[in-house]
Design a protein around this motif. Structure first.
Motif, PDB file in Angstrom:
ATOM      1  N   PHE A 232       0.073   7.007  69.026  1.00  0.00           N
ATOM      2  CA  PHE A 232       0.378   5.729  68.387  1.00  0.00           C
ATOM      3  C   PHE A 232       0.440   4.596  69.414  1.00  0.00           C
ATOM      4  N   LEU A 233       1.119   4.828  70.526  1.00  0.00           N
ATOM      5  CA  LEU A 233       1.258   3.791  71.552  1.00  0.00           C
ATOM      6  C   LEU A 233      -0.079   3.499  72.235  1.00  0.00           C
ATOM      7  N   ILE A 234      -0.901   4.536  72.429  1.00  0.00           N
ATOM      8  CA  ILE A 234      -2.247   4.309  72.990  1.00  0.00           C
ATOM      9  C   ILE A 234      -3.077   3.467  72.026  1.00  0.00           C
ATOM     10  N   ALA A 235      -2.966   3.775  70.730  1.00  0.00           N
ATOM     11  CA  ALA A 235      -3.697   2.997  69.723  1.00  0.00           C
ATOM     12  C   ALA A 235      -3.243   1.541  69.730  1.00  0.00           C
ATOM     13  N   MET A 236      -1.939   1.306  69.878  1.00  0.00           N
ATOM     14  CA  MET A 236      -1.430  -0.067  69.931  1.00  0.00           C
ATOM     15  C   MET A 236      -1.938  -0.798  71.172  1.00  0.00           C
ATOM     16  N   PHE A 237      -2.058  -0.076  72.287  1.00  0.00           N
ATOM     17  CA  PHE A 237      -2.605  -0.661  73.514  1.00  0.00           C
ATOM     18  C   PHE A 237      -4.059  -1.075  73.295  1.00  0.00           C
ATOM     19  N   LEU A 238      -4.831  -0.197  72.683  1.00  0.00           N
ATOM     20  CA  LEU A 238      -6.260  -0.460  72.511  1.00  0.00           C
ATOM     21  C   LEU A 238      -6.543  -1.519  71.450  1.00  0.00           C
ATOM     22  N   CYS A 242      -9.159  -5.365  70.703  1.00  0.00           N
ATOM     23  CA  CYS A 242      -9.929  -5.829  69.545  1.00  0.00           C
ATOM     24  C   CYS A 242      -9.380  -7.162  69.036  1.00  0.00           C
ATOM     25  N   ALA A 243      -8.059  -7.220  68.820  1.00  0.00           N
ATOM     26  CA  ALA A 243      -7.452  -8.412  68.225  1.00  0.00           C
ATOM     27  C   ALA A 243      -7.525  -9.616  69.159  1.00  0.00           C
ATOM     28  N   SER A 244      -7.105  -9.427  70.409  1.00  0.00           N
ATOM     29  CA  SER A 244      -7.140 -10.543  71.361  1.00  0.00           C
ATOM     30  C   SER A 244      -8.577 -10.913  71.709  1.00  0.00           C
ATOM     31  N   GLY A 245      -9.452  -9.924  71.741  1.00  0.00           N
ATOM     32  CA  GLY A 245     -10.851 -10.187  72.064  1.00  0.00           C
ATOM     33  C   GLY A 245     -11.506 -11.114  71.068  1.00  0.00           C
ATOM     34  N   ILE A 246     -11.274 -10.856  69.767  1.00  0.00           N
ATOM     35  CA  ILE A 246     -11.946 -11.674  68.757  1.00  0.00           C
ATOM     36  C   ILE A 246     -11.330 -13.064  68.681  1.00  0.00           C
ATOM     37  N   THR A 247     -10.003 -13.175  68.793  1.00  0.00           N
ATOM     38  CA  THR A 247      -9.378 -14.495  68.687  1.00  0.00           C
ATOM     39  C   THR A 247      -9.631 -15.347  69.927  1.00  0.00           C
ATOM     40  N   SER A 248      -9.739 -14.712  71.091  1.00  0.00           N
ATOM     41  CA  SER A 248      -9.930 -15.458  72.334  1.00  0.00           C
ATOM     42  C   SER A 248     -11.385 -15.854  72.572  1.00  0.00           C
ATOM     43  N   GLY A 361       3.556  -1.827  73.365  1.00  0.00           N
ATOM     44  CA  GLY A 361       2.246  -1.244  73.628  1.00  0.00           C
ATOM     45  C   GLY A 361       1.130  -2.248  73.388  1.00  0.00           C
ATOM     46  N   TYR A 362       1.276  -3.039  72.323  1.00  0.00           N
ATOM     47  CA  TYR A 362       0.276  -4.058  72.017  1.00  0.00           C
ATOM     48  C   TYR A 362       0.184  -5.090  73.140  1.00  0.00           C
ATOM     49  N   TYR A 363       1.326  -5.591  73.588  1.00  0.00           N
ATOM     50  CA  TYR A 363       1.306  -6.615  74.627  1.00  0.00           C
ATOM     51  C   TYR A 363       0.826  -6.070  75.967  1.00  0.00           C
ATOM     52  N   ALA A 364       1.059  -4.782  76.208  1.00  0.00           N
ATOM     53  CA  ALA A 364       0.507  -4.167  77.423  1.00  0.00           C
ATOM     54  C   ALA A 364      -1.018  -4.237  77.384  1.00  0.00           C
ATOM     55  N   GLY A 365      -1.593  -3.988  76.204  1.00  0.00           N
ATOM     56  CA  GLY A 365      -3.039  -4.104  76.052  1.00  0.00           C
ATOM     57  C   GLY A 365      -3.510  -5.537  76.143  1.00  0.00           C
ATOM     58  N   ALA A 366      -2.700  -6.457  75.588  1.00  0.00           N
ATOM     59  CA  ALA A 366      -3.072  -7.873  75.624  1.00  0.00           C
ATOM     60  C   ALA A 366      -3.128  -8.403  77.048  1.00  0.00           C
ATOM     61  N   VAL A 367      -2.249  -7.884  77.916  1.00  0.00           N
ATOM     62  CA  VAL A 367      -2.278  -8.305  79.327  1.00  0.00           C
ATOM     63  C   VAL A 367      -3.621  -7.957  79.955  1.00  0.00           C
ATOM     64  N   THR A 368      -4.097  -6.746  79.709  1.00  0.00           N
ATOM     65  CA  THR A 368      -5.345  -6.302  80.330  1.00  0.00           C
ATOM     66  C   THR A 368      -6.559  -7.008  79.749  1.00  0.00           C
ATOM     67  N   VAL A 369      -6.521  -7.339  78.462  1.00  0.00           N
ATOM     68  CA  VAL A 369      -7.713  -7.919  77.846  1.00  0.00           C
ATOM     69  C   VAL A 369      -7.943  -9.355  78.314  1.00  0.00           C
TER      70      VAL A 369
END
Length: 416
Positions: A232-238, A242-248, A361-369
């Motif tokens: 679940f946490l890996i999915a939230m990271f990934l 997708c979400a930040s990529g499309i909006t940014s 987990g989501y924000y950890a992914g957002a940092v990398t994206v």
């Protein structure tokens, strides 16, 4: 303790207004980026250090929030977020130095961690109990509609007043709304542990009694209950990719293939409104089809949207540009996924804590994206970078389906 329908509606309205005014300010700030670049005399790369700091702090505060949101209480976390959001808006509006911009983003990181969906879910759970998912979806959808309207209004108001004056007005408004909603509309909110021991009031609907002692696991217990929470946490990271990529990068993707900047902006507005209506229905859809089917819908829908955008870039068929951004709006569920899925996967015993872990987990992914996708674009170009987003969606879907399949609640439900 049972709640009347009027009290539950009042609390939901209060949470919606706090979410829209506090966390929505983050979205509204995007409207004045050109003004800020000019005022601070910095380039875009330097400017992006601010949002990166905010996102890193959001991750750190959300991770801490697993423990402290319930200690402070979700309601007061939202009020803290309102105050920090007001300070952020004021500092952003008057920022003429890069140092002020960084300080504003530090405060914004606190807003993103404390005043968003983890705390909101904690308040909603007390009032709605087993109906939390439906109520949470409606709150998320109405919040998105209000923020979309606020962004549209901001673009018009910037034509008649300086952004510094406008954002000072916004700062005062956010504090007023935050205090009013917390003290009047939401009112007194008991601790969830205390509420879980209380009995529903006479006449309260059994399914909506927030006081029920619902089954489930704490965050610590889920870590020992198999791989589900890790999937679940890996999915939230990934999903942040997708979400930040499309909006940014959606607007620059459109313009890189010849679309006018004004039309590209309209496409993002369409995304915002499509996302709002999808969020409104999220809780009802989840209750109807379940977490497994909804995971498939979210990620396949987004991947299909990316495919439409890829084909549009080669054919210039405008309907594909529209269909693509609307389908991509399915990924707007990203920050709501913990609030929607946690009851089915891990129960309501530690709803706020596990919700906060998912947001972390989501924000950890957002940092990398923020930097990762820009590097991919630099090496592969926009077209191939969006292919990467489609692949990321499918990989995320696999991890989320694995989390659902290995959920400890499956075994618990079997014993009921």
């Amino acid at each position: 303790m049972g709640y009347s329908k009027g009290k539950r509606v009042s609390a939901a309205v209060g949470v919606t207004l706090v979410l829209a005014s506090a966390s929505g300010g983050t979205s509204v700030m995007n409207a004045i980026v050109p003004f800020l670049l000019e005022g601070m005399q910095v380039n875009l790369t330097t400017f992006m250090i601010g949002p990166t700091v905010a996102t890193i702090l959001s991750f750190a505060m959300s991770a801490i929030g697993v423990k402290i949101i319930d200690i402070i209480s979700p309601k007061w976390c939202m009020l803290i977020g309102s105050v920090c959001s007001a300070l952020t808006m004021y500092m952003v509006g008057t920022a003429t130095s890069f140092v002020f911009w960084i300080i504003a983003n530090i405060l914004n990181g606190i807003v993103l961690a404390f005043a968003t969906y983890a705390a909101a879910g904690g308040v909603i759970a007390v009032f709605y109990g087993e109906s939390t998912q439906k109520a949470f979806g409606v709150v998320g959808g109405m919040t998105a509609l209000l923020v979309a309207a606020w962004m549209a209004a901001t673009s018009g108001l910037l034509h008649i007043m300086p952004y510094s004056q406008l954002f000072t007005i916004y700062a005062v408004g956010i504090v007023v709304v935050g205090v009013f909603c917390n003290l009047v509309l939401i009112g007194k909110v008991p601790r969830r542990k205390a509420a879980s021991k209380a009995q529903p009031a006479a006449g309260a609907e059994q399914g909506d009694a927030a006081a029920q002692d619902l089954p489930g696991y704490t965050f610590g217990e889920t870590l020992k209950k198999g791989a589900s929470i890790y999937f679940f946490l890996i999915a939230m990271f990934l999903v942040a990719w997708c979400a930040s990529g499309i909006t940014s990068y959606a607007s620059v993707y459109y313009t890189s293939f010849g679309m006018a900047a004004t039309t590209a902006a309209a496409m993002l507005s369409l995304y915002s409104f499509a996302a709002a209506f999808l969020k409104l229905a999220s809780g009802f859809i989840l209750k109807k089809i379940g977490a497994k089917a909804m995971s498939i819908v979210i990620y396949l829908g987004f991947a299909a949207g990316i495919v439409c955008l890829l084909v549009w870039s080669q054919t210039q068929l405008f309907p594909l540009a529209i269909a693509g951004i609307v389908l991509c709006a399915f990924i707007s569920y990203a920050t709501m996924i913990p609030g929607l899925f946690v009851p089915d996967l891990y129960g309501m015993k530690d709803y706020t804590g596990i919700n906060s872990a998912g947001v972390a987990g989501y924000y950890a992914g957002a940092v990398t994206v923020l930097f990762g996708l820009s590097i991919v674009i630099g090496f592969l170009g926009y077209f191939n970078a969006f292919v990467v987003l489609a692949i990321a969606a499918l990989v995320t879907m696999a991890f989320m389906l694995a989390a659902v399949a290995t959920s400890p609640m499956r075994g618990m439900k079997g014993k009921e």
